[in-house]
Design a protein around this motif. Sequence first.
Motif: not given
Length: 517
Positions: A185-197, A199-208
């Motif tokens: 769970p802690r690692e998932v939270d860390r990854l989600f923070a990276i993905l949100r960042h 997104r803010l930079e204008g990139r796209a993420v495809i998440f499965i």
Amino acid sequence: MDATYAQEGHRRPLLAAGGIVKRFGGTLALDRADLACFPREIHALHGANGAGKSTMVKILSGIFAPDTGTITLRGQPVSFANPREAASHGIGTVFQELSLFAHMTVAENVMIGREPTGLLGRIASGKLRRDVQILLERLKITHLDPDAMVADLSLADRQLVEIAKALAGDPGVLILDEGTSALAPREVDRLFAILRHLRLEGRAVIFISHRMAEARELVDRVTIFRNGQSVVTAPMQDLDDEAIVEHMLGRRVEQSFERKAGVPPSVTPLLRARGLTVADRIKDLDLTLEAGEVVGLGGREGQGQGDLLLALFGAYRRLGGRIECRGQPIRTGTPWRGKAAGIALIPEDRKVQGLLQPMGILPNLTLATLPRFARHGLINRGQEDALAGNLQDRLAIKAASLRLPVRSLSGGNQQKVVLAKWLATGADIFLFYDPTRGIDVGTKQSFYRLIEELAATGKAVLLYSTETAELVGLCHRVLVMNDGRITAELKGDGLSEAAIIQAGASAGVASPERALH
């Protein structure tokens, strides 16, 4: 693609695939499938195992070429001859089945294909290590040593290395195919923070991810695949979990469990362990499994659950304590002795530990029972074919031919092959390590039924799962582990998700809200 554009006005997708068709022999993997991901968007791709998600990912990543259809990147048509070419266009991918080199270091894996060079074109190993150290610190994966060998890492840490490798190329589009499946769970939270960042930079993420709670927390829009076709694209908030499952399967699925009555103890349990000890991993542990019983292993990840399963199966040569099957002591030290005692293991990493990836589906199905068909070095192919066909039918393994490589199967069907291999042995004791990790809702239901059928026929099941709802719904009792010891036994009215989480929290645990997911 028209419907997708209509939903988004005149915005141009960062990456789009339209009308994609892909066949593998007689199997139609993708049938005019569409997918579009926009800048500043995290886009979920849902679908049952075998629906075509991984095939689409491999096409976007340059592993496969579509038979027909188009791919556009920033509005321009593109085609990729190989994954390196896709990466050079800014597409980074974390695949469901990891693609690391076990006997290379973390740093070497992260920078493979983009190593810094010095004089005479030689790899600048010092700079390589420093660059990876900086990347890991930026990603807050500070516990990983760049000089560590990947072979020595846990599955969760290997998954983090795979994610770091994808991000080392600074991609404009990041694709994660079950990228969270092995993470705590802690690692998932860390990854989600990276993905949100990103997104803010204008990139796209495809998440499965088959964990719907993760997608609901993170993503903006969702596309659902079924039978190789894209059947729905909508904002995530417009679809509840029930609607998503119905679109995935084309039907309703009942997911409720019935509370299991306890199995009374017997004089001679099917399996008994006393004083089980493995170095500093398992510490003086006692355990019994009754015939017809499903026993769960709970607690935070990494508290010895996997080591316990490996120890019972015979994977550790130096093992303290005593193990009995049907009242008789068994020798340990090799998996063959565990198999001879009637013990089967469905392991943590099906790709590395459960299957021979270069081989076909058929030999993987019959590997554990091969002596039945071998005489004087020759295999009776008729008997082998008959067994494999029966196992395919029994577990509904979706494959056009059993001669295809096992790596061509979806993750759920690969897991079915691992289980089928052991069912064929007639084992009485089944050890499951998180068997539904990374598989869809429909396939999960089939695994639940199989586990219940094993218990109903007098087998014993020891089940570790990262999903507490599975433990509550499938198990007669749950043993919670902390630091290599069983610290709580939950059963009857005392068995609940909250009770498992609370018992696991005795040594510290992430937030209950996350753990319940």
